[in-house]
Design a protein around this motif. Structure first.
Motif, short mmCIF file in Angstrom:
data_model
loop_
_atom_site.label_atom_id
_atom_site.label_comp_id
_atom_site.label_asym_id
_atom_site.label_seq_id
_atom_site.Cartn_x
_atom_site.Cartn_y
_atom_site.Cartn_z
N ASP A 265 0.83 -1.20 0.00
CA ASP A 265 0.00 0.00 0.00
C ASP A 265 0.86 1.26 0.00
N GLU A 269 1.06 3.76 -3.22
CA GLU A 269 0.61 5.16 -3.14
C GLU A 269 1.71 6.12 -3.60
N ARG A 378 -10.64 4.81 -1.26
CA ARG A 378 -9.41 4.01 -1.42
C ARG A 378 -9.75 2.82 -2.30
N ALA A 380 -8.74 -0.82 -4.12
CA ALA A 380 -7.87 -1.99 -3.99
C ALA A 380 -7.59 -2.57 -5.38
N SER A 432 -1.94 -3.21 -4.35
CA SER A 432 -1.99 -2.02 -3.50
C SER A 432 -3.40 -1.48 -3.33
N THR A 433 -3.67 -0.97 -2.14
CA THR A 433 -4.88 -0.19 -1.89
C THR A 433 -4.43 1.26 -1.68
N VAL A 434 -4.89 2.16 -2.56
CA VAL A 434 -4.36 3.53 -2.54
C VAL A 434 -5.49 4.55 -2.66
#
Length: 450
Positions: A265, A269, A378, A380, A432-434
């Motif tokens: 993550d 980001e 956010r 994913a 990633s979760t951003v």
């Protein structure tokens, strides 16, 4: 026959053999199926052997073949799992490594392009490369600044392979010819436009002076950034580029393989912030989003580190010094499901040509990869999500497949589009979760104003 023509002929022969090898393994598989072996077992074996030949050949040949393989490696997350699994090891290996150039050749390149007295400035050079890629490799060294009090500093010395330009263009021409045969290895990915784009950008990537200008601009623009590091340029000459050394633990390829969710993550980001802040700060878009170009710089306290960025050979110099305002505005319009305004805006930008009619509702579905990440606070990114997007766009049985044939990609958006798709692929590999929407609001013209 001299050495260079012999090598060129051998490279061409090996590239030309790739689709033949695939066809041969298909025939082998047919024979085994007739002999009673299960179809899925035969398919897995064919895929595994094809992957091994394809990516071993691409990796060893460097040049355009290596670059083609690296471009494909970012899109690995879009392949169906049963196809991706046999290729994954070979694909990701191309993101971070390549066979090295002999030390004697490196020193000859330094003499040719930095001058016979290069040892008076480059007072130490590690004989083993720290990184190798499609058209050059990097060595660590120490540079003596004669004009700055005589101090020494660590540097990265990027040396282009001799004949890289000729090899790069030759490889890309050959890959363009055999693309149809290689295409079955990557169902759902249109190979020909990818190769055409690589051909169009090849001259820029071979020009280290042009790369030095872009990297200098980025280094200056991000000098005050707390989380993103771009090494400054120390010297450039022909096929040699010397930059500041950047202490790095590993690249994002390592995070893809072994990173914790917190690391995925965090660096995901930072990657997105760099992607969109770059045009705002420099008027250029870093257009080579494969994991090997993004390095993890460890934090002194052992926590999450900063993101270092390398390789500015492929950048889009944006016409108005920023990403198109229409791009952000149209994404916002799509988010609002304003179908009529979306069609009108895409037509005005040249995505829909005159006298071409499209289904507005289907158009919204087609644009999901560009819109969905901005629809929530956010987002994913996952391999499953990326595969769904490619299947929706590339499956001939899907309604959106027909729509794709009606749309046009304006020349001014070609590199932006490839970079966006490659970046989605990288983020999906990372898992990633951003805060994608927040970053667009801060840095994408037209998005926050619409």
């Amino acid at each position: 026959m001299t050495e260079l023509p012999r090598k060129a002929a051998a490279r061409t022969a090996r590239l030309a053999a790739l689709p033949l090898g695939y066809a041969g393994r298909q025939a082998m598989g047919l024979g085994k199926r007739l002999g009673g072996r299960p179809a899925d077992a035969v398919l897995s074996e064919v895929q595994q052997r094809t992957a091994e030949q394809l990516f071993r050949t691409l990796g060893e040949l460097k040049g355009g073949a290596m670059k083609f393989g690296q471009a494909l490696s970012v899109l690995e997350s879009a392949l169906p799992e049963e196809l991706a699994a046999p290729y994954r090891e070979h694909l990701t290996a191309l993101q971070d490594s390549a066979p090295p150039m002999p030390t004697a050749t490196v020193r000859q390149q330094l003499t040719t392009h930095l001058g016979a007295d290069w040892r008076t400035r480059l007072v130490w050079l590690d004989g083993a490369p720290t990184a190798a890629a499609s058209i050059g490799q990097v060595h660590r060294g120490r540079w003596l600044d004669h004009t700055d009090g005589g101090g020494e500093r660590d540097v990265a010395v990027k040396v282009q392979y001799p004949g890289a330009g000729e090899a790069l263009m030759s490889d890309l021409r050959q890959i363009a010819r055999v693309a149809r045969g290689v295409a079955p290895v990557f169902p759902g990915i249109d190979i020909k436009p990818l190769v055409a784009e690589l051909q169009a950008r090849a001259a820029d990537e071979l020009d280290y002076t042009l790369e030095a200008e872009a990297q200098s601009a980025y280094a200056e623009a991000f000098a005050d950034h707390p989380d993103i590091v771009v090494p400054g340029v120390v010297a450039v000459g022909g096929e040699v580029l010397v930059t500041e050394w950047m202490d790095s633990a590993h690249s994002l390829a390592h995070v893809i393989r072994e990173g914790t969710q917190e690391e995925r993550d965090h660096y995901g980001e930072l990657f997105v912030r760099f992607l969109f802040e770059g045009p705002r700060r420099t008027g250029m878009l870093h257009a080579d989003p494969h994991p090997g170009n993004f390095r993890v710089i460890p934090a002194p306290d052992g926590g999450l580190g900063r993101l270092g960025v390398l390789d500015f050979g492929a950048v889009a110099r944006l016409p108005h010094g920023q990403l198109p305002e229409a791009m952000g505005r149209l994404i916002r319009i799509a988010l609002d499901s304003d179908q009529d305004s979306l069609v009108a805006g895409l037509r005005a930008e040249g995505f829909i040509k005159e006298r071409i009619e499209v289904d507005p509702a289907m158009l919204l579905t087609y644009l999901a990869p560009f819109v969905e990440p901005a629809a929530v606070e956010r987002f994913a990114f996952t391999r499953e999500w990326m595969r769904e997007q490619f299947e929706r766009i590339n499956d001939p049985r899907a309604e959106t497949f027909t729509l794709a044939t009606k749309l046009n990609l304006p020349t001014s958006y070609l590199l932006i589009h490839r970079t966006w798709i490659g970046s989605l692929g990288l983020l999906s590999q990372l898992g990633s979760t951003v805060p994608f929407r927040e970053i667009l609001e801060e840095s994408l013209p037209g998005f926050g104003d619409a």
